[in-house]
Motif scaffolding. Structure first.
Motif: not given
Lengths: 312, 301
Positions: A74-82
């Motif tokens: 996405s434009n503001h990638p988030t990598y929440g692995i929870a």
């Protein structure tokens, strides 16, 4: 003189061969170290705080564990692995809830009650099950089981944690069954004889004497079953729906750690933050399977076995 | 008291018997469903022709051929290494020594590592490290050959995954060779290596064979390790070199079932491909089972 040199050449030749044998024997050991080093190496920028996403923001371990969203593209990638860890745990636990009682029950039947001819059916059946490629189980789950479960339980989603977990159980059953059956048959004959001599029936002996005595082996079996389920990729990739939701429900789709790596690695840019995160996930899987193996190796086989069976 | 105990016993027996029956039933259902679904599409043409019309019709020959090349390359790497490791463990070190324990632990750990981690390792080590450095050393700047997914790296990755299978099999066979034979050989003046070559190796042939077959079966069935180390979605030509990508049966099942342009129209192809893969691994495992039981009955004599 010539015989001496002849002997000498044989010795040199043998020395070369034996040294090569020694060297090659260390291949498996060397590769365990290499796997550790190289999976960690590709995740390293993340660990030393040098990974940045496309917008230039730093991607840190703290963010990985605290963000609730897994949105790598996405434009503001988030990598929440929870959500991914929760997904893996959910599917793994469902598979163990299905597989453990079935496997232990079948192992008790095979080890205690089964006459020879039924053993000749059960054991090959388990071997056939163990030989099913995981992609075949995944295919069966995706095409056949998913529709069946949806009608049976009236589920909203075709692919979900329950279906994936049940499919995964097919891969776990051979492990738990085989190790439990081994543990039961390895018990000294005196256990059964003493129990029967005291007037216990066959089922009482099985339930109150043999099963408790085999507990360490059964525990190891379930532990290794957990390891297999936690790291299994193709089945969950095909049968769980792959939506990274942070929920505890078992009828919704889930995305597991392994499926995420399998689905995203091929499209990712080399050296990207996303690339680093996927390798970090791989490192998590490696650590879990390694730890389980250490526990199964050191703790259960040595200490518990001694305590329960009283034999060295 | 007594009748209630008998009832409890009956219930317990029924429960454990039920567990066994359920497991056997599941195995039968999976096999029957897949063979039933694939039988209509399966034909000689299906296994000898390439896919046509954007993979919505035609056969799966390139996938069979690619799988064959991959397991062949894998076997060339894994069988010697696995056999030698087993010989070392059985003949050179006592099973109590620290060294033997370390190697055995490594083999057990290797057997427990998730297959997808092997895939990551293949990418990180073989492609990005070994391949990149090979390209830098051998090719003009900017050209890529070994730093890309290909047959060689996929085969080696798979070889690593199947290494424990071979080691365990060969070791079991070596253990069935009587001690007297070795001692007789040594007493006649043969050296350790001569004893291994003339006594131990011939005696463990069935183990090497079993291990090889089981490794091939495992390698043909695993998909996760080759997802990003060499398998291709579709190739117009058959692979000819180790640096080529290849199509593979298991990977074909996966993409046909999840990424096909028309999932319903290709259902027959999907079932038939799965059936071919299932029957292939089934036949291999069955063969290994027979070889192993021959070996065991020989050892008992």
């Amino acid at each position: 003189m010539s015989t001496f040199t002849g002997k000498h050449t044989i010795r040199v030749g043998e020395w070369v061969i034996e040294t090569s044998i020694r060297a090659i024997a260390f291949v498996s050991l060397a590769f365990i170290v290499l796997i550790f080093v190289f999976v960690l190496r590709e995740a390293a920028p993340l660990l030393i705080g040098k990974a940045t996403d496309d917008s230039g923001a730093a991607v840190t371990l703290a963010k990985l564990f605290s963000s609730p969203f897994w949105m790598p593209v996405s434009n503001h990638p988030t990598y929440g692995i929870a959500a991914l860890i929760l997904g893996s745990l959910k599917v793994t636990l469902i598979s163990l809830v299905v597989a453990t009682p079935l496997s232990i029950g079948a192992a008790l039947y095979t080890a205690v009650f089964a006459p020879r001819w039924t053993k000749e059916i059960i054991k090959p059946a388990i071997e056939i099950l163990a030989g099913f490629p995981s992609v075949v189980i995944g295919f069966f789950a995706l095409i056949v089981m998913a529709s069946f479960f949806q009608h049976l339980f009236g589920l909203q989603y075709r692919l979900n944690a329950l279906t994936g977990g049940a499919a995964l159980a097919l891969a776990v059953i051979p492990i738990i069954f085989t190790l439990t059956e081994d543990a039961l048959t390895a018990l000294p004959k005196q256990f059964t004889e003493a129990s029967v001599a005291l007037g216990a029936r066959k089922w009482e002996t099985a339930l109150f004497v043999l099963l408790p005595a085999a507990t360490p082996g059964v525990f190891a079996a379930v532990l290794l079953g957990f390891g297999r389920a936690f790291g299994e990729t193709m089945i969950v990739l095909m049968a769980t729906g792959n939506a990274a939701l942070l929920s505890l429900g078992i009828t919704g789709p889930v995305r597991t750690i392994s499926a995420t790596i399998g689905a995203e690695m091929a499209e990712v840019v080399f050296g990207d933050a996303h690339y680093n995160v996927l390798f970090f996930l791989g490192f998590l899987l490696f650590s879990v399977s390694f730890s389980l193996n250490v526990v199964a190796e050191l703790f259960i086989r040595k200490r518990l076995m001694k305590r329960f069976t009283g034999a060295a | 008291m007594k009748p209630s105990k008998a009832i409890k016993g009956g219930m317990f027996f029924t429960a454990v018997l039920g567990c066994a029956v359920v497991i056997i039933a599941m195995v039968v259902i999976v096999m029957v469903t897949i063979i039933h679904g694939g039988w209509g599409t399966f034909s000689w043409q299906f296994i000898t022709q390439a896919p046509t019309n954007g993979m919505t019709s035609g056969g799966i020959f390139p996938a069979i051929y690619g799988t064959f090349l991959m397991v062949l390359t894998m076997s060339i790497a894994v069988i010697p290494v696995g056999t030698i490791t087993a010989i070392y463990l059985a003949e050179y070190v006592s099973s109590q020594s620290i060294l033997a324990r370390f190697i055995r632990f490594a083999v057990n750990t290797l057997a427990g590592i998730p297959s997808i981690v092997f895939g990551l390792f293949g990418l990180g080590f073989f492609i990005e490290f070994v391949g990149r450095n090979l390209d830098r050393a051998l090719l003009p700047a900017g050209e890529l050959r070994w730093s890309q997914p290909c047959l060689l790296w996929a085969s080696l990755t798979m070889g690593l995954l199947t290494l424990p299978v071979v080691i365990v099999s060969v070791e079991e066979a070596i253990k069935t060779i009587p001690r007297d034979l070795r001692e007789a050989s040594l007493a006649l003046g043969a050296t350790k290596w001569q004893t291994i070559r003339r006594i131990v190796l011939p005696g463990s042939m069935t183990g090497i064979l079993t291990g090889g077959i089981l490794a091939v079966s495992r390698g043909a069935g695993e998909v996760a390790p080759i997802l990003f180390t060499g398998a291709a979605y579709f190739l117009p030509h058959l692979p000819g070199k180790l640096s080529d990508q290849f199509m593979e049966l298991g990977y074909h099942v996966y993409i046909m079932a999840t990424q096909s342009t028309d999932v319903d129209a290709t259902a027959g192809i999907q079932f038939a491909t799965t059936m071919v893969l299932l029957l292939l691994t089934f036949t291999l495992n069955f063969t290994a089972l027979i070889v192993r039981s021959i070996m065991r009955s020989r050892a008992r004599r």
